[in-house]
Design a protein around this motif. Structure first.
Motif, PDB file in Angstrom:
ATOM      1  N   TYR A 202       0.823  -1.221   0.000  1.00 33.73           N
ATOM      2  CA  TYR A 202       0.000   0.000   0.000  1.00 33.73           C
ATOM      3  C   TYR A 202       0.854   1.267   0.000  1.00 33.73           C
ATOM      4  CZ  TYR A 202      -3.522   3.432   1.342  1.00 33.73           C
ATOM      5  OH  TYR A 202      -4.346   4.526   1.362  1.00 33.73           O
TER       6      TYR A 202
ATOM      7  N   ARG B  14      -4.901  -1.540  -5.114  1.00 31.88           N
ATOM      8  CA  ARG B  14      -4.891  -0.136  -4.713  1.00 31.88           C
ATOM      9  C   ARG B  14      -5.143   0.807  -5.881  1.00 31.88           C
ATOM     10  NH1 ARG B  14       1.517   1.283  -3.556  1.00 31.88           N
ATOM     11  NH2 ARG B  14       2.211   1.170  -5.740  1.00 31.88           N
TER      12      ARG B  14
ATOM     13  N   LEU C  26      -6.739  -0.056   4.580  1.00 30.80           N
ATOM     14  CA  LEU C  26      -6.080  -1.364   4.656  1.00 30.80           C
ATOM     15  C   LEU C  26      -6.982  -2.406   5.309  1.00 30.80           C
ATOM     16  CD1 LEU C  26      -2.461  -0.321   5.708  1.00 30.80           C
ATOM     17  CD2 LEU C  26      -3.143  -1.358   3.546  1.00 30.80           C
TER      18      LEU C  26
ATOM     19  N   VAL D 271      -2.198  -6.451  -3.114  1.00 25.21           N
ATOM     20  CA  VAL D 271      -2.495  -5.080  -2.694  1.00 25.21           C
ATOM     21  C   VAL D 271      -2.072  -4.085  -3.772  1.00 25.21           C
ATOM     22  CG1 VAL D 271      -1.908  -3.286  -1.014  1.00 25.21           C
ATOM     23  CG2 VAL D 271      -2.411  -5.604  -0.241  1.00 25.21           C
TER      24      VAL D 271
END
Length: 295
Positions: A120, A183, A202, A179
């Protein structure tokens, strides 16, 4: 035939396409999952009810009967110390299952957290975390487990930490990749625009959507965790004798096989094989079903 003529004539947009092979693969994957789950359920029940199924204690010694062949008061015979093999195989299921499940659970938690943060935030934090992961993954898994076990020493907690340490990097890389792809999707931008904090994004959005591959791979890793535990115990770096553990039992009875006393090491070896097979079938079935859904 009508569907074939329609396809040939170019009217394929109106003709539904049914992939029979996909249905067969899905059914086969479901059967593998069921068989694996059944095997593991039986092993778990045996572990829970071991005191009811075993006539002897885990470390109880029958001094008058050492290296007795299967039969009579000892269903699977006794080892060189006079301990009942059947009872020890049953009790060992508790320790092997418990350590494997706890180690994989710890590896999933640690690896998932590292992967979430690295994927992230990116940048220098991602670089640092991934280089640490690269260091762990540069060693063969079992060699790294030997080194960590030798450093930490014996003990159940240390074994859980050892097996978790060698498995966590794989989960970190897997979750990080998920991720990084998630994202960029609109729902993450919408959550950030609505005022959600990084922790909220998250926890509420990225974590639930990145765990699908983890759930598929975790059962397979449980089988590898059991093999790692058995290998460490076989070499004297895992569970120590006289505590009942399949790898330690195989190590203790290895010398007896040469003399024809197979019962001291074959039963724990078969128990380990069946348990790992159950995890492998469950994991492969889940993986095939996940692949079928993607198709």
């Amino acid at each position: 035939m009508a569907e074939l003529r329609a396809a040939v004539s170019g009217d394929s947009a109106q003709t539904p396409v049914v992939v029979a092979g996909g249905d067969r693969d899905s059914r086969f994957a479901r059967r593998m999952s069921i068989v694996g789950a059944t095997i593991l359920s039986v092993v778990a029940l045996v572990a829970v009810f071991a005191p009811l199924l075993s006539p002897w204690g885990e470390t109880e010694i029958d001094p008058a009967n050492t290296l007795v062949a299967p039969g009579g008061n000892h269903l699977l015979g006794t080892d060189g110390n006079g301990m009942d093999i059947w009872s020890r195989v049953l009790y060992a299921a508790r320790l092997d299952l418990g350590i494997a499940l706890a180690a994989v659970a710890l590896a999933v938690v640690v690896g998932t957290l590292l992967g979430l943060v690295a994927g992230y935030f990116g940048g220098w934090l991602d670089d640092v975390l991934m280089r640490v992961v690269d260091i762990f993954q540069s060693f063969p898994t079992f060699i790294l487990a030997l080194a960590v076990a030798a450093l930490l020493g014996n003990g159940t907690i240390n074994l859980i930490i050892t097996i978790a340490a060698v498995n966590a990097p794989a989960y970190a890389r897997l979750v990080r990749a998920e991720v990084r792809s998630l994202r960029e999707l609109p729902f993450v931008d919408a959550a950030i625009t609505s005022g959600a904090s990084p922790v909220g994004v998250l926890w509420r959005h990225l974590l639930p959507n990145s765990l699908t591959p983890v759930r598929v791979i975790a059962p397979l890793n449980c089988g590898w965790a059991m093999l790692t535990l058995a290998g460490l115990s076989f070499l004297g770096l895992g569970v120590s004798i006289p505590e009942a553990e399949w790898g330690a039992m195989i190590s203790l009875g290895a010398a007896d096989v040469v003399g024809g006393r197979w019962w001291t090491s074959v039963p724990p070896g078969l128990a380990l094989f069946v348990c790992v097979l159950g995890f492998s079938l469950l994991g492969e079935g889940l993986q095939d079903r996940a692949n079928a859904k993607r198709r």
